[in-house]
Design a protein around this motif. Sequence first.
Motif, PDB file in Angstrom:
ATOM      1  N   ILE A  33      38.783  42.602  75.305  1.00 13.47           N
ATOM      2  CA  ILE A  33      37.858  42.090  76.311  1.00 13.47           C
ATOM      3  C   ILE A  33      38.093  40.596  76.443  1.00 13.47           C
ATOM      4  CG2 ILE A  33      35.431  41.832  76.946  1.00 13.47           C
ATOM      5  CD1 ILE A  33      34.874  44.240  75.058  1.00 13.47           C
ATOM      6  N   HIS A  34      38.618  40.169  77.575  1.00 17.39           N
ATOM      7  CA  HIS A  34      38.923  38.760  77.809  1.00 17.39           C
ATOM      8  C   HIS A  34      37.705  38.057  78.413  1.00 17.39           C
ATOM      9  CE1 HIS A  34      43.191  39.551  77.035  1.00 17.39           C
ATOM     10  NE2 HIS A  34      43.043  40.630  77.775  1.00 17.39           N
ATOM     11  N   LEU A  35      37.287  36.950  77.815  1.00 13.97           N
ATOM     12  CA  LEU A  35      36.146  36.181  78.294  1.00 13.97           C
ATOM     13  C   LEU A  35      36.643  34.903  78.968  1.00 13.97           C
ATOM     14  CD1 LEU A  35      33.792  36.513  75.186  1.00 13.97           C
ATOM     15  CD2 LEU A  35      33.755  37.865  77.291  1.00 13.97           C
ATOM     16  N   PRO A  36      36.147  34.563  80.169  1.00 13.55           N
ATOM     17  CA  PRO A  36      36.605  33.361  80.880  1.00 13.55           C
ATOM     18  C   PRO A  36      36.033  32.089  80.258  1.00 13.55           C
ATOM     19  CG  PRO A  36      34.847  34.418  82.104  1.00 13.55           C
ATOM     20  CD  PRO A  36      35.165  35.328  80.943  1.00 13.55           C
ATOM     21  N   PRO A  37      36.600  30.935  80.604  1.00 14.46           N
ATOM     22  CA  PRO A  37      36.107  29.673  80.027  1.00 14.46           C
ATOM     23  C   PRO A  37      34.649  29.385  80.375  1.00 14.46           C
ATOM     24  CG  PRO A  37      38.286  29.378  80.994  1.00 14.46           C
ATOM     25  CD  PRO A  37      37.826  30.733  81.406  1.00 14.46           C
ATOM     26  N   ASP A  38      34.200  29.793  81.576  1.00 12.85           N
ATOM     27  CA  ASP A  38      32.835  29.509  82.003  1.00 12.85           C
ATOM     28  C   ASP A  38      31.932  30.729  81.851  1.00 12.85           C
ATOM     29  OD1 ASP A  38      34.229  30.897  83.941  1.00 12.85           O
ATOM     30  OD2 ASP A  38      33.258  29.902  85.641  1.00 12.85           O
ATOM     31  N   VAL A  39      32.145  31.487  80.785  1.00 12.52           N
ATOM     32  CA  VAL A  39      31.355  32.686  80.526  1.00 12.52           C
ATOM     33  C   VAL A  39      29.882  32.312  80.361  1.00 12.52           C
ATOM     34  CG1 VAL A  39      31.729  32.563  78.038  1.00 12.52           C
ATOM     35  CG2 VAL A  39      31.227  34.762  79.098  1.00 12.52           C
ATOM     36  N   ALA A  40      28.997  33.170  80.871  1.00  9.12           N
ATOM     37  CA  ALA A  40      27.559  32.896  80.811  1.00  9.12           C
ATOM     38  C   ALA A  40      27.015  33.158  79.409  1.00  9.12           C
ATOM     39  CB  ALA A  40      26.827  33.769  81.834  1.00  9.12           C
ATOM     40  N   PHE A  41      25.990  32.425  79.034  1.00  9.33           N
ATOM     41  CA  PHE A  41      25.332  32.646  77.755  1.00  9.33           C
ATOM     42  C   PHE A  41      24.397  33.843  77.853  1.00  9.33           C
ATOM     43  CE2 PHE A  41      26.062  28.018  78.071  1.00  9.33           C
ATOM     44  CZ  PHE A  41      26.930  27.872  77.000  1.00  9.33           C
ATOM     45  N   GLY A  42      24.200  34.518  76.720  1.00  7.25           N
ATOM     46  CA  GLY A  42      23.260  35.627  76.713  1.00  7.25           C
ATOM     47  C   GLY A  42      23.821  36.855  76.024  1.00  7.25           C
ATOM     48  N   ALA A  43      23.134  37.987  76.232  1.00  9.56           N
ATOM     49  CA  ALA A  43      23.494  39.253  75.603  1.00  9.56           C
ATOM     50  C   ALA A  43      24.453  40.037  76.493  1.00  9.56           C
ATOM     51  CB  ALA A  43      22.238  40.072  75.333  1.00  9.56           C
ATOM     52  N   TYR A  44      25.446  40.656  75.850  1.00 10.16           N
ATOM     53  CA  TYR A  44      26.447  41.471  76.535  1.00 10.16           C
ATOM     54  C   TYR A  44      26.422  42.882  75.946  1.00 10.16           C
ATOM     55  CZ  TYR A  44      28.493  37.314  78.702  1.00 10.16           C
ATOM     56  OH  TYR A  44      28.683  36.185  79.449  1.00 10.16           O
ATOM     57  N   GLU A  45      26.682  43.855  76.796  1.00  9.76           N
ATOM     58  CA  GLU A  45      26.716  45.251  76.354  1.00  9.76           C
ATOM     59  C   GLU A  45      28.106  45.829  76.597  1.00  9.76           C
ATOM     60  OE1 GLU A  45      23.630  48.687  77.184  1.00  9.76           O
ATOM     61  OE2 GLU A  45      25.180  48.709  78.736  1.00  9.76           O
ATOM     62  N   VAL A  46      28.633  46.491  75.587  1.00  7.75           N
ATOM     63  CA  VAL A  46      29.921  47.177  75.703  1.00  7.75           C
ATOM     64  C   VAL A  46      29.655  48.675  75.551  1.00  7.75           C
ATOM     65  CG1 VAL A  46      32.272  47.412  74.817  1.00  7.75           C
ATOM     66  CG2 VAL A  46      31.108  45.188  74.706  1.00  7.75           C
ATOM     67  N   GLU A  47      30.000  49.419  76.584  1.00  6.63           N
ATOM     68  CA  GLU A  47      29.782  50.867  76.588  1.00  6.63           C
ATOM     69  C   GLU A  47      31.132  51.578  76.568  1.00  6.63           C
ATOM     70  OE1 GLU A  47      26.876  53.191  79.367  1.00  6.63           O
ATOM     71  OE2 GLU A  47      28.871  53.242  80.297  1.00  6.63           O
ATOM     72  N   ALA A  48      31.296  52.500  75.648  1.00  7.61           N
ATOM     73  CA  ALA A  48      32.541  53.281  75.559  1.00  7.61           C
ATOM     74  C   ALA A  48      32.232  54.744  75.853  1.00  7.61           C
ATOM     75  CB  ALA A  48      33.160  53.133  74.176  1.00  7.61           C
ATOM     76  N   ARG A  49      33.065  55.352  76.687  1.00  6.78           N
ATOM     77  CA  ARG A  49      32.920  56.767  77.045  1.00  6.78           C
ATOM     78  C   ARG A  49      34.215  57.499  76.688  1.00  6.78           C
ATOM     79  NH1 ARG A  49      29.360  57.946  81.642  1.00  6.78           N
ATOM     80  NH2 ARG A  49      27.866  56.234  81.830  1.00  6.78           N
ATOM     81  N   ILE A  50      34.080  58.641  76.070  1.00  5.84           N
ATOM     82  CA  ILE A  50      35.222  59.478  75.725  1.00  5.84           C
ATOM     83  C   ILE A  50      35.186  60.725  76.605  1.00  5.84           C
ATOM     84  CG2 ILE A  50      36.322  60.873  73.935  1.00  5.84           C
ATOM     85  CD1 ILE A  50      36.631  57.878  73.537  1.00  5.84           C
ATOM     86  N   TYR A  51      36.319  61.006  77.244  1.00  6.95           N
ATOM     87  CA  TYR A  51      36.437  62.174  78.118  1.00  6.95           C
ATOM     88  C   TYR A  51      37.467  63.142  77.547  1.00  6.95           C
ATOM     89  CZ  TYR A  51      33.723  59.667  81.619  1.00  6.95           C
ATOM     90  OH  TYR A  51      32.715  59.011  82.277  1.00  6.95           O
ATOM     91  N   ASP A  52      37.136  64.411  77.640  1.00  3.41           N
ATOM     92  CA  ASP A  52      38.026  65.487  77.202  1.00  3.41           C
ATOM     93  C   ASP A  52      38.308  66.368  78.409  1.00  3.41           C
ATOM     94  OD1 ASP A  52      39.429  67.459  75.961  1.00  3.41           O
ATOM     95  OD2 ASP A  52      37.825  68.129  74.642  1.00  3.41           O
ATOM     96  N   GLN A  53      39.477  66.160  79.041  1.00  5.47           N
ATOM     97  CA  GLN A  53      39.873  66.897  80.246  1.00  5.47           C
ATOM     98  C   GLN A  53      38.797  66.795  81.317  1.00  5.47           C
ATOM     99  OE1 GLN A  53      41.406  70.845  79.511  1.00  5.47           O
ATOM    100  NE2 GLN A  53      42.501  70.207  77.667  1.00  5.47           N
ATOM    101  N   GLY A  54      38.322  65.579  81.570  1.00  7.87           N
ATOM    102  CA  GLY A  54      37.340  65.328  82.612  1.00  7.87           C
ATOM    103  C   GLY A  54      35.905  65.521  82.186  1.00  7.87           C
ATOM    104  N   ARG A  55      35.663  66.060  81.006  1.00  8.63           N
ATOM    105  CA  ARG A  55      34.304  66.283  80.511  1.00  8.63           C
ATOM    106  C   ARG A  55      33.898  65.119  79.614  1.00  8.63           C
ATOM    107  NH1 ARG A  55      32.312  68.186  75.641  1.00  8.63           N
ATOM    108  NH2 ARG A  55      34.469  68.444  74.906  1.00  8.63           N
ATOM    109  N   LEU A  56      32.695  64.570  79.865  1.00  8.34           N
ATOM    110  CA  LEU A  56      32.190  63.496  79.022  1.00  8.34           C
ATOM    111  C   LEU A  56      31.854  64.072  77.653  1.00  8.34           C
ATOM    112  CD1 LEU A  56      31.282  60.558  78.690  1.00  8.34           C
ATOM    113  CD2 LEU A  56      29.025  61.240  79.526  1.00  8.34           C
ATOM    114  N   ALA A  57      32.613  63.658  76.644  1.00  8.97           N
ATOM    115  CA  ALA A  57      32.454  64.214  75.301  1.00  8.97           C
ATOM    116  C   ALA A  57      31.623  63.327  74.389  1.00  8.97           C
ATOM    117  CB  ALA A  57      33.828  64.456  74.672  1.00  8.97           C
ATOM    118  N   ALA A  58      31.622  62.014  74.614  1.00  8.87           N
ATOM    119  CA  ALA A  58      30.863  61.106  73.754  1.00  8.87           C
ATOM    120  C   ALA A  58      30.623  59.802  74.493  1.00  8.87           C
ATOM    121  CB  ALA A  58      31.615  60.846  72.447  1.00  8.87           C
TER     122      ALA A  58
END
Length: 259
Positions: free
Chosen positions: A184-209
């Motif tokens: 995840i690349h952050l720019p020089p003028d990145v805003a302060f605060g909370a960030y959320e990272v969401e990861a999704r796993i797909y199994d042949q098009g089906r959301l598995a996790a």
Amino acid sequence: MSARSILAALGLAGAALLTSPAHAEKLLLALSSQQVTIASNYAGGELTLFGAVRGETRQAGGRFEAVVRARGPGRTLQVRRKERIGPFWINGPARTFERAPDFLAVLSSRPLGTVVGADDIASEQLSLSAAADGAPAGGTRRVDVTEDAAFVAALVRRQAERGHWREDGRGVAFLDRDVFRASIHLPPDVAFGAYEVEARIYDQGRLAALETITFRVVKAGFEQRVARFADRERLLYGFGMALLAIAFGWTASAAFRRD
């Protein structure tokens, strides 16, 4: 935290999960750092997300695909169209995007459209254009669908040029069949605060996790002390800034005064 220690932690957590009954994939996430400290010399940075899938429900002959979405604090963004009248350019219609993410990165192990269906991309706001189109609108907004799409495209283009929005169909790499990483690349003028990272796993098009993890961007050093003082002593801070502006103005006028 090193990549080796992160992978070891994921492995131990995965082993613990496997000792308990499970009927679906479990997704374990770890970030190289959960706090990014910004000082006056900050020129951008990078976080690494590691993920591990644990479970036994993978479809026969299938392989996992991953989609990672990192979002920063919401803010109001406006796109205004310029119109030409004779030799002059004037401000035309505008669309205001309320609570749009100031930072947005959508990374996937394959091009997004080959991993997720178009309906899911739109409903879950997984692409840059879907996220922009899904931001609540304020101000002047035309009803015409074609014109509205032009505003969405302009916002995506502007944010991408600033380095605040990014979409990469090869941004997630599987280290083996169940462990992946994404940068995840952050720019020089990145805003302060909370960030959320969401990861999704797909199994042949089906959301598995699906799992999320967070990190924060905070000020450090002199900037942090000034910000804390401004927050605690707003009146004194404002008065001090006014005096400083007067002092700078007087100094400049004295330096360039002609005798």
